[in-house]
Design a protein around this motif. Structure first.
Motif, short mmCIF file in Angstrom:
data_model
loop_
_atom_site.label_atom_id
_atom_site.label_comp_id
_atom_site.label_asym_id
_atom_site.label_seq_id
_atom_site.Cartn_x
_atom_site.Cartn_y
_atom_site.Cartn_z
N MET A 1 40.95 36.19 56.06
CA MET A 1 41.85 36.05 54.95
C MET A 1 41.04 36.12 53.65
O MET A 1 39.93 35.62 53.59
N GLN A 2 41.63 36.71 52.65
CA GLN A 2 40.97 36.81 51.35
C GLN A 2 41.23 35.55 50.53
O GLN A 2 42.30 34.95 50.61
N LEU A 3 40.25 35.17 49.72
CA LEU A 3 40.37 33.98 48.88
C LEU A 3 41.56 34.10 47.93
O LEU A 3 42.22 33.10 47.63
N ASN A 4 41.88 35.30 47.48
CA ASN A 4 42.99 35.49 46.54
C ASN A 4 44.35 35.17 47.16
O ASN A 4 45.33 35.04 46.44
N GLU A 5 44.42 35.02 48.48
CA GLU A 5 45.67 34.69 49.15
C GLU A 5 45.92 33.18 49.22
O GLU A 5 47.01 32.75 49.57
N LEU A 6 44.92 32.38 48.90
CA LEU A 6 45.05 30.92 48.96
C LEU A 6 45.82 30.40 47.76
O LEU A 6 45.75 30.97 46.67
N PRO A 7 46.53 29.27 47.94
CA PRO A 7 47.20 28.66 46.78
C PRO A 7 46.19 27.95 45.89
O PRO A 7 45.40 27.12 46.36
N PHE A 8 46.18 28.30 44.62
CA PHE A 8 45.27 27.70 43.65
C PHE A 8 45.95 26.50 43.01
O PHE A 8 47.17 26.45 42.98
N PRO A 9 45.21 25.53 42.50
CA PRO A 9 43.77 25.47 42.35
C PRO A 9 43.06 25.20 43.69
O PRO A 9 43.66 24.66 44.61
N ILE A 10 41.80 25.60 43.75
CA ILE A 10 40.98 25.37 44.93
C ILE A 10 39.75 24.55 44.52
O ILE A 10 39.37 24.56 43.36
#
Length: 142
Positions: A1-10
């Protein structure tokens, strides 16, 4: 999975003492050539805003890194794609363990505003990963 697909903030935590809260993808899009090499070897974990934990699998430049980019006296940032994989286990416990390792290696960045004892008390006293990451950010630890 790409980091850009995660819900931000991280919240990113590495064993070398680096921990940072990133509000958007723009804050983690550009990396120096040296950081790409370092963190591809060392790795880090990511806690997203939903309470899930992820481990870095690869940081990959979006363009070819040239010899000019690699010159030691020149710090050049390049756009990257960051790939992560889900971590199995209790997310809160995984975060606590990794953050404790980072705190041991800290060069006074994490403990700039609060003592190590106070940070450890917050780390061990919070019952939710989402609440813990928010608290660490409000304390200006990340």
């Amino acid at each position: 999975m790409q980091l850009n697909e995660l819900p931000f903030p991280i919240t990113i935590v590495a064993q070398d003492g680096w921990a940072a809260c990133k509000e958007s993808l723009d804050e983690v899009r550009m990396w120096s050539v040296g950081a790409i090499a370092s963190y591809n070897k060392l790795g880090f974990i990511v806690a997203d805003s939903s309470g899930a934990m992820w481990r870095l699998t690869r940081i990959e430049p979006e363009r070819r890194i040239t010899l000019w980019d690699r010159l030691p006296l020149r710090i050049v940032s390049v756009p990257v794609r960051i790939t992560v994989e889900s971590l199995a286990g209790d997310p809160l416990q995984l975060f606590r363990e990794q953050f404790a390792k980072a705190l041991e290696k800290d060069d006074d960045c994490l403990t700039q505003f609060h003592s190590e004892e106070k940070i450890r008390a917050v780390l061990n006293g919070t019952e939710s990963l989402v609440k813990l990451t928010k608290t660490l950010h409000k304390m200006r630890v990340t």
